[in-house]
Design a protein around this motif. Sequence first.
Motif, PDB file in Angstrom:
ATOM      1  N   PRO B 285       0.801 -62.236  14.504  1.00  0.00           N
ATOM      2  CA  PRO B 285       0.615 -62.858  13.186  1.00  0.00           C
ATOM      3  C   PRO B 285      -0.873 -63.008  12.872  1.00  0.00           C
ATOM      4  N   VAL B 286      -1.207 -63.059  11.606  1.00  0.00           N
ATOM      5  CA  VAL B 286      -2.623 -63.205  11.218  1.00  0.00           C
ATOM      6  C   VAL B 286      -3.156 -64.536  11.771  1.00  0.00           C
ATOM      7  N   PRO B 287      -4.490 -64.616  12.026  1.00  0.00           N
ATOM      8  CA  PRO B 287      -5.041 -65.842  12.609  1.00  0.00           C
ATOM      9  C   PRO B 287      -4.844 -67.061  11.699  1.00  0.00           C
ATOM     10  N   ARG B 288      -4.805 -68.226  12.339  1.00  0.00           N
ATOM     11  CA  ARG B 288      -4.645 -69.485  11.601  1.00  0.00           C
ATOM     12  C   ARG B 288      -6.014 -70.110  11.333  1.00  0.00           C
ATOM     13  N   GLY B 289      -6.071 -70.916  10.274  1.00  0.00           N
ATOM     14  CA  GLY B 289      -7.322 -71.567   9.891  1.00  0.00           C
ATOM     15  C   GLY B 289      -7.686 -72.719  10.795  1.00  0.00           C
ATOM     16  N   PRO B 290      -8.855 -73.342  10.533  1.00  0.00           N
ATOM     17  CA  PRO B 290      -9.341 -74.431  11.397  1.00  0.00           C
ATOM     18  C   PRO B 290      -8.361 -75.599  11.508  1.00  0.00           C
ATOM     19  N   ASP B 291      -7.574 -75.844  10.447  1.00  0.00           N
ATOM     20  CA  ASP B 291      -6.639 -76.972  10.535  1.00  0.00           C
ATOM     21  C   ASP B 291      -5.259 -76.552  11.033  1.00  0.00           C
ATOM     22  N   GLY B 292      -5.191 -75.343  11.578  1.00  0.00           N
ATOM     23  CA  GLY B 292      -3.928 -74.888  12.173  1.00  0.00           C
ATOM     24  C   GLY B 292      -2.939 -74.294  11.200  1.00  0.00           C
ATOM     25  N   LYS B 293      -3.266 -74.399   9.900  1.00  0.00           N
ATOM     26  CA  LYS B 293      -2.359 -73.817   8.903  1.00  0.00           C
ATOM     27  C   LYS B 293      -2.611 -72.311   8.820  1.00  0.00           C
ATOM     28  N   GLY B 294      -1.655 -71.636   8.359  1.00  0.00           N
ATOM     29  CA  GLY B 294      -1.833 -70.192   8.182  1.00  0.00           C
ATOM     30  C   GLY B 294      -1.257 -69.765   6.853  1.00  0.00           C
ATOM     31  N   TRP B 295      -1.597 -68.578   6.456  1.00  0.00           N
ATOM     32  CA  TRP B 295      -1.029 -68.028   5.225  1.00  0.00           C
ATOM     33  C   TRP B 295      -0.950 -66.517   5.397  1.00  0.00           C
ATOM     34  N   THR B 296       0.178 -65.960   5.120  1.00  0.00           N
ATOM     35  CA  THR B 296       0.262 -64.503   5.074  1.00  0.00           C
ATOM     36  C   THR B 296       1.153 -64.105   3.910  1.00  0.00           C
ATOM     37  N   TYR B 297       0.940 -62.902   3.469  1.00  0.00           N
ATOM     38  CA  TYR B 297       1.607 -62.464   2.248  1.00  0.00           C
ATOM     39  C   TYR B 297       3.031 -61.999   2.528  1.00  0.00           C
ATOM     40  N   PHE B 298       3.957 -62.561   1.786  1.00  0.00           N
ATOM     41  CA  PHE B 298       5.353 -62.137   1.832  1.00  0.00           C
ATOM     42  C   PHE B 298       5.520 -61.009   0.817  1.00  0.00           C
ATOM     43  N   GLY B 299       5.577 -59.807   1.319  1.00  0.00           N
ATOM     44  CA  GLY B 299       5.720 -58.647   0.432  1.00  0.00           C
ATOM     45  C   GLY B 299       7.182 -58.433   0.136  1.00  0.00           C
ATOM     46  N   ASP B 300       7.568 -58.717  -1.086  1.00  0.00           N
ATOM     47  CA  ASP B 300       8.990 -58.727  -1.418  1.00  0.00           C
ATOM     48  C   ASP B 300       9.397 -57.531  -2.258  1.00  0.00           C
ATOM     49  N   GLU B 301      10.648 -57.333  -2.299  1.00  0.00           N
ATOM     50  CA  GLU B 301      11.247 -56.407  -3.270  1.00  0.00           C
ATOM     51  C   GLU B 301      12.628 -56.960  -3.531  1.00  0.00           C
ATOM     52  N   SER B 302      12.924 -57.208  -4.787  1.00  0.00           N
ATOM     53  CA  SER B 302      14.226 -57.762  -5.151  1.00  0.00           C
ATOM     54  C   SER B 302      14.830 -56.908  -6.251  1.00  0.00           C
ATOM     55  N   ASN B 303      16.020 -57.282  -6.674  1.00  0.00           N
ATOM     56  CA  ASN B 303      16.624 -56.673  -7.860  1.00  0.00           C
ATOM     57  C   ASN B 303      16.828 -57.771  -8.894  1.00  0.00           C
ATOM     58  N   ALA B 304      16.553 -57.445 -10.141  1.00  0.00           N
ATOM     59  CA  ALA B 304      16.810 -58.405 -11.217  1.00  0.00           C
ATOM     60  C   ALA B 304      17.800 -57.792 -12.196  1.00  0.00           C
ATOM     61  N   VAL B 305      18.699 -58.619 -12.696  1.00  0.00           N
ATOM     62  CA  VAL B 305      19.615 -58.186 -13.756  1.00  0.00           C
ATOM     63  C   VAL B 305      19.049 -58.746 -15.058  1.00  0.00           C
ATOM     64  N   PHE B 306      18.843 -57.891 -16.036  1.00  0.00           N
ATOM     65  CA  PHE B 306      18.162 -58.346 -17.250  1.00  0.00           C
ATOM     66  C   PHE B 306      19.135 -59.012 -18.236  1.00  0.00           C
ATOM     67  N   ALA B 307      18.570 -59.974 -18.961  1.00  0.00           N
ATOM     68  CA  ALA B 307      19.398 -60.796 -19.845  1.00  0.00           C
ATOM     69  C   ALA B 307      20.092 -59.965 -20.917  1.00  0.00           C
ATOM     70  N   VAL B 308      19.453 -58.899 -21.360  1.00  0.00           N
ATOM     71  CA  VAL B 308      20.040 -58.109 -22.455  1.00  0.00           C
ATOM     72  C   VAL B 308      21.146 -57.169 -21.987  1.00  0.00           C
ATOM     73  N   SER B 309      21.335 -57.090 -20.687  1.00  0.00           N
ATOM     74  CA  SER B 309      22.324 -56.148 -20.162  1.00  0.00           C
ATOM     75  C   SER B 309      23.722 -56.459 -20.692  1.00  0.00           C
ATOM     76  N   LYS B 310      24.411 -55.412 -21.119  1.00  0.00           N
ATOM     77  CA  LYS B 310      25.794 -55.598 -21.592  1.00  0.00           C
ATOM     78  C   LYS B 310      26.756 -55.410 -20.415  1.00  0.00           C
ATOM     79  N   ALA B 311      26.177 -55.083 -19.262  1.00  0.00           N
ATOM     80  CA  ALA B 311      27.026 -54.869 -18.080  1.00  0.00           C
ATOM     81  C   ALA B 311      26.522 -55.774 -16.957  1.00  0.00           C
ATOM     82  N   ARG B 312      26.330 -57.054 -17.300  1.00  0.00           N
ATOM     83  CA  ARG B 312      25.684 -57.984 -16.371  1.00  0.00           C
ATOM     84  C   ARG B 312      26.426 -58.061 -15.025  1.00  0.00           C
ATOM     85  N   GLU B 313      27.736 -58.213 -15.091  1.00  0.00           N
ATOM     86  CA  GLU B 313      28.477 -58.383 -13.837  1.00  0.00           C
ATOM     87  C   GLU B 313      28.524 -57.097 -13.027  1.00  0.00           C
ATOM     88  N   ALA B 314      28.654 -55.979 -13.725  1.00  0.00           N
ATOM     89  CA  ALA B 314      28.667 -54.691 -13.015  1.00  0.00           C
ATOM     90  C   ALA B 314      27.300 -54.441 -12.382  1.00  0.00           C
TER      91      ALA B 314
END
Lengths: 285, 410
Positions: B285-314
């Motif tokens: 894991p990436v190194p932690r800061g002086p106060d012991g906290k750390g931060w690393t980037y969560f690289g995500d990929e999701s799917n979104a269903v758009f509000a205008v979709s006429k086939a929302r459930e499908a």
Amino acid sequence: MPFWFLLPAILITAGVVLVPVAQTAWLSLQDYLLYDPDNARFVGLGNFARIARDEVFWISLSQSFVWITGVVGLQFLLGLVAALLLNQSFWWRGLARSLVIIPWALPSVIIGLMWTWMYDFNLGIINDIALRLGLIAAPIAWLARPDTALYAIMLALIWQGFPFFAVTILAGLQTVPAELYEAAEIDGATARQQLFYVTLPAIADVIATALLLRTIWVANSLDVILVMTGGGPGYATHTLPLYAFLRASSSMEFGYGAALALILTAMLLAVVVLYVRRAARGIET
Amino acid sequence: MERRTFIKLAGASALSIPLTAPLARPAIAQGATTVRWWYHFDNPQHSPAELVAKFEAENPGIKVQAESIPWGGGNDYQTRLFAALVAGNGPDCAMVRLSWAARFQQMKALAPIDDLIAGWAGRSDIADNIWKLNKGADGKQYYLPLQYVVLYLYYRQDLFEQAGLKPPATFEDFRSAAKALTKADVSGFGLRGGSGGFDHWGPFVLGGGASFDKGGMLSEKALAANRWFVDLTLKDKVVPASAPTDSFRQIVDSFKAGRTAMTIHHVGSANEIVGVLADKVSAVPVPRGPDGKGWTYFGDESNAVFAVSKAREAAFKWCAFLSTAENNVVLNKFTGQLPIASSAAKDWTLHPKRFVDASAASLPFAASLPDSPKTPDFIARIWPANMQRALLGQIQPDEMMRAIEQHFHG
């Protein structure tokens, strides 16, 4: 009556050219965010006032002048030399004429990627050759230094674009009557005098048209810069069209981006007018 | 039948037609619902056709029209998606990033899918912390997680052993190791100052105390952390001279070529790096800061269903199908990222275990960038321009932090 025959062409031109231009002009007067279209508001000349106070605009503008004059000027000189050489008679002239067109035939994105790797700090061939020849003591980060990045990209574009001048000027050279050179030789003109007093005046129209067209293209080009540095390091390779693109694409500020694009268009209008005048003169004669 | 009775019956039948017609309409008249899905894979030769065929066989009433959209560093894909939605020609659903969520919400492009998620059997197969990360600013769920990566520190095991060093756990360990490993043609750290480089800056500056809250970039801790990060280049000189514009390709290739001893990336590049360096490389894991906290980037990929979709459930069915264990594995073979479904991750063998472990060990302090419409512009324009100017000494590090603060909070 024949005037009406032009109507379809005029309508199509209006549809595909004038309407988008009018839309851009309208957008430039609005604070329009692509992700917030419902809250777009009319700001009059507000975007232009912001541009006048925008440091990055002025940096981009001054670099655009360096970019246009440097790239077009050197492409022209290189193209002229290439055309003069290719107009000579030698046994592999056909092959040479085909080879010279290769850079022009390659897509700009490929040119950008190719030169990015040639300039690469660790693995690039330019540093490798320069080191082997003893020209430099350590590799140079060509694209990461603000003093070299813009010129490094300009070199790539000069290489890509000089065949346009070479081919255009070569076509012009082949229309110069041989009698002119024979007469010049009889009068005792040197090769240099023949170039300046026979060749260049004879192809002046071709050169002028090529210069005008290329100025417009180079002024608008941003793909090679985008691929090679994205406008960096910092703002070192920002030009006006690139800046307009970044504001419209990354920031989705379509109003501000349109205002920047409109300023570039207005500046290029002088060149366009020159081009249209030349084209009209060609039609009249 | 009497003539009068017949007329009565006929009249009654005629009146009843409008009521009974919908029920009587033959099933064949109902066309299949089409779901338009936009996606991007790094390798354009990969195709989701196999998954589409499987889904359509399992759901005979739904057709999936999968449209590959060029990624172009993220900007191309994002701009096209927003433009298509504004123009009213957007897809029903699409692969999206968390950092775009605020912009989508600003334009009311998303509708919550909590109800659909609640009724989905695969819900419990996705870890709670991932559901939490994927939530919208208002606590509602707009995205269906698809895959993830977490940034970790690659290091050259062999060089560390030769120098008698341990993999760094703190900022100071990191700087000492980078200094010790910097030689004539090797730099201690392959810093990414070009496109996407905020994920190198984040662990040291956000991990060092900066935050995106109002005033969070201008606190003493934040300013000190950023100065420390810039000093890696200007004072410590432990990064290559090309660092200000180095991007993904440059940092990975320099690391593979042995020109850098450490760099930060995720499991997506693990197989490529191991292909060259084999056991000489590992990750923590990436190194932690002086106060012991750390931060690393969560690289995500999701799917979104758009509000205008006429086939929302499908559209949701299709997205849920992609996040379900077995299908999620197939999809991630194409993308090179990690499956979101826990049952699929358990037996994951597509990357060497040490990199999957480093990813898992980083998850507890992994975070995404703020859920703000200004985040994409921060990533693409504000951060690179100001970071590069700071790394070149054109502006002071504090000026860079002021620019970021101003971008988010005016």
